[in-house]
Design a protein around this motif. Structure first.
Motif, PDB file in Angstrom:
ATOM      1  N   GLU A 177      14.866   1.529  -7.617  1.00 26.86           N
ATOM      2  CA  GLU A 177      14.707   1.959  -8.516  1.00 26.86           C
ATOM      3  C   GLU A 177      14.138   2.979  -8.538  1.00 26.86           C
ATOM      4  OE1 GLU A 177      17.792  -1.094  -9.672  1.00 26.86           O
ATOM      5  OE2 GLU A 177      16.114  -0.399  -8.600  1.00 26.86           O
ATOM      6  N   SER A 178      12.763   2.782  -7.919  1.00 22.30           N
ATOM      7  CA  SER A 178      11.041   2.931  -8.024  1.00 22.30           C
ATOM      8  C   SER A 178      10.097   3.568  -7.114  1.00 22.30           C
ATOM      9  CB  SER A 178       9.991   2.123  -8.601  1.00 22.30           C
ATOM     10  OG  SER A 178       9.793   1.225  -7.290  1.00 22.30           O
ATOM     11  N   TRP A 179       9.667   4.930  -7.345  1.00 20.11           N
ATOM     12  CA  TRP A 179       8.902   6.271  -6.428  1.00 20.11           C
ATOM     13  C   TRP A 179       8.045   4.971  -6.400  1.00 20.11           C
ATOM     14  CZ3 TRP A 179       9.865  11.611  -8.645  1.00 20.11           C
ATOM     15  CH2 TRP A 179      11.238  12.131  -8.366  1.00 20.11           C
ATOM     16  N   LEU A 180       8.119   5.967  -4.893  1.00 18.77           N
ATOM     17  CA  LEU A 180       6.177   5.518  -4.227  1.00 18.77           C
ATOM     18  C   LEU A 180       4.849   6.388  -4.949  1.00 18.77           C
ATOM     19  CD1 LEU A 180       6.905   5.195  -0.390  1.00 18.77           C
ATOM     20  CD2 LEU A 180       6.565   3.131  -2.370  1.00 18.77           C
ATOM     21  N   ASP A 181       5.022   7.250  -6.055  1.00 26.32           N
ATOM     22  CA  ASP A 181       4.311   8.267  -5.866  1.00 26.32           C
ATOM     23  C   ASP A 181       4.974   9.207  -7.147  1.00 26.32           C
ATOM     24  OD1 ASP A 181       5.521  10.686  -4.156  1.00 26.32           O
ATOM     25  OD2 ASP A 181       4.612   9.593  -2.621  1.00 26.32           O
ATOM     26  N   THR A 182       4.243  10.116  -7.639  1.00 32.16           N
ATOM     27  CA  THR A 182       4.674  10.704  -8.475  1.00 32.16           C
ATOM     28  C   THR A 182       5.629  12.337  -7.396  1.00 32.16           C
ATOM     29  OG1 THR A 182       2.308  11.809  -7.954  1.00 32.16           O
ATOM     30  CG2 THR A 182       2.722  10.583 -10.281  1.00 32.16           C
ATOM     31  N   GLY A 183       4.923  12.398  -6.634  1.00 35.01           N
ATOM     32  CA  GLY A 183       5.298  13.444  -5.422  1.00 35.01           C
ATOM     33  C   GLY A 183       7.062  13.451  -5.189  1.00 35.01           C
ATOM     34  N   GLY A 184       7.483  12.247  -5.224  1.00 36.66           N
ATOM     35  CA  GLY A 184       8.929  12.481  -4.971  1.00 36.66           C
ATOM     36  C   GLY A 184       9.513  11.146  -4.106  1.00 36.66           C
ATOM     37  N   HIS A 185       8.306  10.166  -3.554  1.00 39.59           N
ATOM     38  CA  HIS A 185       8.896   9.823  -2.558  1.00 39.59           C
ATOM     39  C   HIS A 185       9.461   8.689  -2.903  1.00 39.59           C
ATOM     40  CE1 HIS A 185       6.164  12.099  -0.538  1.00 39.59           C
ATOM     41  NE2 HIS A 185       6.085  12.225   0.690  1.00 39.59           N
ATOM     42  N   GLU A 186      10.516   7.927  -2.112  1.00 38.79           N
ATOM     43  CA  GLU A 186      11.120   6.871  -2.211  1.00 38.79           C
ATOM     44  C   GLU A 186      10.927   5.888  -1.607  1.00 38.79           C
ATOM     45  OE1 GLU A 186      16.429   7.023  -3.781  1.00 38.79           O
ATOM     46  OE2 GLU A 186      15.186   9.220  -4.698  1.00 38.79           O
ATOM     47  N   HIS A 187      11.577   4.159  -1.932  1.00 41.43           N
ATOM     48  CA  HIS A 187      11.777   3.277  -0.570  1.00 41.43           C
ATOM     49  C   HIS A 187      12.919   2.678  -1.500  1.00 41.43           C
ATOM     50  CE1 HIS A 187      11.240   0.428  -4.075  1.00 41.43           C
ATOM     51  NE2 HIS A 187      10.532   1.172  -4.591  1.00 41.43           N
ATOM     52  N   SER A 188      13.418   1.447  -0.225  1.00 47.94           N
ATOM     53  CA  SER A 188      14.021   0.859  -0.277  1.00 47.94           C
ATOM     54  C   SER A 188      13.997  -0.589  -0.606  1.00 47.94           C
ATOM     55  CB  SER A 188      14.906   0.728   1.196  1.00 47.94           C
ATOM     56  OG  SER A 188      14.379  -0.835   2.181  1.00 47.94           O
ATOM     57  N   ALA A 189      14.911  -0.853  -0.920  1.00 49.50           N
ATOM     58  CA  ALA A 189      14.640  -3.006  -0.904  1.00 49.50           C
ATOM     59  C   ALA A 189      13.742  -3.228  -0.074  1.00 49.50           C
ATOM     60  CB  ALA A 189      15.952  -3.711  -1.512  1.00 49.50           C
ATOM     61  N   GLU A 190      13.829  -3.882   0.924  1.00 47.69           N
ATOM     62  CA  GLU A 190      13.516  -3.409   1.913  1.00 47.69           C
ATOM     63  C   GLU A 190      11.163  -3.679   2.225  1.00 47.69           C
ATOM     64  OE1 GLU A 190      15.445  -3.792   6.190  1.00 47.69           O
ATOM     65  OE2 GLU A 190      17.306  -3.530   4.938  1.00 47.69           O
ATOM     66  N   LEU A 191      11.220  -3.036   1.483  1.00 44.73           N
ATOM     67  CA  LEU A 191       9.570  -2.177   0.665  1.00 44.73           C
ATOM     68  C   LEU A 191       9.396  -4.181   1.215  1.00 44.73           C
ATOM     69  CD1 LEU A 191       7.216  -0.425   0.548  1.00 44.73           C
ATOM     70  CD2 LEU A 191       7.548  -0.423  -1.525  1.00 44.73           C
ATOM     71  N   HIS A 192       7.644  -4.004   1.964  1.00 46.30           N
ATOM     72  CA  HIS A 192       7.173  -5.094   2.015  1.00 46.30           C
ATOM     73  C   HIS A 192       5.885  -4.596   1.551  1.00 46.30           C
ATOM     74  CE1 HIS A 192       5.414  -9.293   5.326  1.00 46.30           C
ATOM     75  NE2 HIS A 192       4.706  -8.441   3.469  1.00 46.30           N
ATOM     76  N   VAL A 193       4.549  -5.207   0.590  1.00 42.38           N
ATOM     77  CA  VAL A 193       3.867  -4.725   0.652  1.00 42.38           C
ATOM     78  C   VAL A 193       3.050  -5.614   0.678  1.00 42.38           C
ATOM     79  CG1 VAL A 193       1.954  -4.057  -0.831  1.00 42.38           C
ATOM     80  CG2 VAL A 193       4.694  -2.909  -0.858  1.00 42.38           C
ATOM     81  N   VAL A 194       1.108  -5.320   2.074  1.00 46.96           N
ATOM     82  CA  VAL A 194      -0.070  -6.440   1.955  1.00 46.96           C
ATOM     83  C   VAL A 194      -1.388  -5.680   1.261  1.00 46.96           C
ATOM     84  CG1 VAL A 194      -0.671  -7.629   3.718  1.00 46.96           C
ATOM     85  CG2 VAL A 194       1.327  -7.540   4.201  1.00 46.96           C
ATOM     86  N   GLU A 195      -1.437  -6.250   0.608  1.00 45.75           N
ATOM     87  CA  GLU A 195      -3.087  -6.010  -0.690  1.00 45.75           C
ATOM     88  C   GLU A 195      -3.820  -6.989   0.873  1.00 45.75           C
ATOM     89  OE1 GLU A 195      -1.185  -4.325  -4.799  1.00 45.75           O
ATOM     90  OE2 GLU A 195      -0.534  -6.149  -3.430  1.00 45.75           O
ATOM     91  N   ARG A 196      -5.131  -6.749   0.021  1.00 44.95           N
ATOM     92  CA  ARG A 196      -6.122  -7.503   0.916  1.00 44.95           C
ATOM     93  C   ARG A 196      -7.567  -6.326  -0.756  1.00 44.95           C
ATOM     94  NH1 ARG A 196      -6.831  -9.465   5.642  1.00 44.95           N
ATOM     95  NH2 ARG A 196      -8.579  -9.646   5.187  1.00 44.95           N
ATOM     96  N   PHE A 197      -7.261  -7.534  -1.718  1.00 53.74           N
ATOM     97  CA  PHE A 197      -8.559  -7.501  -2.381  1.00 53.74           C
ATOM     98  C   PHE A 197     -10.149  -8.025  -1.984  1.00 53.74           C
ATOM     99  CE2 PHE A 197      -4.422  -7.394  -4.515  1.00 53.74           C
ATOM    100  CZ  PHE A 197      -4.785  -6.716  -5.311  1.00 53.74           C
ATOM    101  N   ARG A 198     -11.100  -7.218  -2.396  1.00 52.52           N
ATOM    102  CA  ARG A 198     -12.541  -8.067  -1.902  1.00 52.52           C
ATOM    103  C   ARG A 198     -13.195  -7.623  -3.007  1.00 52.52           C
ATOM    104  NH1 ARG A 198     -15.760  -5.863   2.988  1.00 52.52           N
ATOM    105  NH2 ARG A 198     -15.277  -4.242   2.736  1.00 52.52           N
ATOM    106  N   ARG A 199     -14.445  -7.968  -3.880  1.00 55.15           N
ATOM    107  CA  ARG A 199     -14.696  -7.787  -4.682  1.00 55.15           C
ATOM    108  C   ARG A 199     -16.304  -7.913  -3.515  1.00 55.15           C
ATOM    109  NH1 ARG A 199     -15.543 -10.035 -10.801  1.00 55.15           N
ATOM    110  NH2 ARG A 199     -17.391  -8.287 -11.622  1.00 55.15           N
ATOM    111  N   LEU A 200     -16.205  -6.464  -3.668  1.00 54.74           N
ATOM    112  CA  LEU A 200     -17.898  -6.052  -2.444  1.00 54.74           C
ATOM    113  C   LEU A 200     -19.199  -6.405  -3.165  1.00 54.74           C
ATOM    114  CD1 LEU A 200     -16.652  -2.496  -1.517  1.00 54.74           C
ATOM    115  CD2 LEU A 200     -16.020  -4.894  -0.691  1.00 54.74           C
ATOM    116  N   ASP A 201     -19.281  -6.219  -4.418  1.00 56.18           N
ATOM    117  CA  ASP A 201     -20.402  -6.609  -5.706  1.00 56.18           C
ATOM    118  C   ASP A 201     -19.725  -7.057  -6.443  1.00 56.18           C
ATOM    119  OD1 ASP A 201     -20.466  -4.478  -6.296  1.00 56.18           O
ATOM    120  OD2 ASP A 201     -21.801  -2.978  -5.237  1.00 56.18           O
TER     121      ASP A 201
END
Length: 296
Positions: A202-226
């Motif tokens: 039900e959510s959007w990807l952004d404020t511009g109206g892009h939608e996603h499906s329930a198959e959305l897969h998100v991979v994130e990489r967190f790095r503390r540079l300093d």
């Protein structure tokens, strides 16, 4: 003859400019102090804890969109399903227009935020700028609390909380879909790699109206540079909505002087009841219960 005009006032002005020049010279000559190294937890992992702000103001046009990127302009390539959804949310009068910011061509009544739904993981995202009550974009802060078993992200937006499990568990087999999905994290050297699935569509990807499906897969990489800098790289994959993976990068800055405030009715721009439109999100009687009525 000319020297008789150089009275006390003239020399006071000369001395003032000289003082300014001398005060500025050390600042111009000094170099920036080197950034302090990344703090670490007792087990040697980079410590992501702290209150962070940053990101870039979202911008959009009808074909390209930067989803909360750190200054990058990324192209989101859509499937026909994704394109149809996007065009519908933009409205026929603006389908081919270069409308840039929120409110220029997006059907407000379609926006989940304006119907009091949660933002969803991607739109909540790393803190950037989020639409708030029709008044424009507001900067959002997030507090990260790290333990050996999980990483908690507490957002200054509608009291949103995200949990990233780092205790070695896998995604459950019969996963219930939720707004922020199910996130598990594993360390790859000094990088925390977070895998998220099980996101409600039900959510959007952004404020511009892009939608996603329930198959959305998100991979994130967190790095503390300093000590002061946290980088979050994100890759979105959705075979229903996206023709190819969409990647963004956000750089956040540590703000130890900030405290996270809770959303509250009657004064906080992050309280959704101030700008609900048309249809209630949690039942036909919710607008009446909240005392806000239906907007035309």
């Amino acid at each position: 003859m000319k020297n008789r005009f150089r009275g006390p006032t003239f020399w006071l002005v000369v001395l003032a400019f000289s003082a300014v020049a001398l005060a500025q010279r050390p600042a111009q000559q000094q170099t920036s102090a080197p950034a302090k190294p990344t703090p670490r937890t007792p087990d040697g992992k980079p410590d992501l804890s702290g209150t962070w702000t940053g990101g870039a103001r979202p911008t959009a046009d009808s074909d390209k969109f930067a989803v909360q990127t750190g200054g990058e302009q990324s192209t989101m390539q859509l499937t026909k399903w994704g394109e149809d959804k996007f065009r519908w949310n933009r409205g026929p009068e603006s389908a081919n227009a270069p409308g840039v910011y929120r409110g220029q061509g997006v059907r407000v009544e379609n926006d989940p935020v304006y119907n009091c739904y949660p933002l969803g993981l991607v739109r909540l995202g790393p803190p950037a700028f989020i639409i708030s009550g029709g008044s424009g974009y507001s900067g959002v802060a997030v507090e990260i609390i790290q333990t050996p078993e999980k990483v908690m992200m507490v957002y200054e937006y509608r009291n949103s909380i995200r949990r990233i499990y780092t205790d070695g568990r896998d995604h459950p087999e019969n996963l219930e879909l939720t707004w922020n999905g199910h996130s598990i994290g594993k360390w790859d050297g000094d990088t925390l790699v977070v895998d998220t699935i099980g996101l409600r569509d039900e959510s959007w990807l952004d404020t511009g109206g892009h939608e996603h499906s329930a198959e959305l897969h998100v991979v994130e990489r967190f790095r503390r540079l300093d000590e002061q800098t946290l980088e979050i790289q994100r890759t979105l994959t959705d075979p229903i909505a996206l023709a190819k993976p969409f990647k963004t990068t956000v750089t956040l800055q540590l703000r130890p002087d900030l405290d996270i405030h809770e959303a509250r009715a009657g004064g906080n721009v992050y309280d959704c009841t101030q700008f609900m439109v048309r249809k209630p999100a949690f039942g036909e009687g919710m607008n009446d219960l909240l005392g806000i009525g239906d907007h035309p």
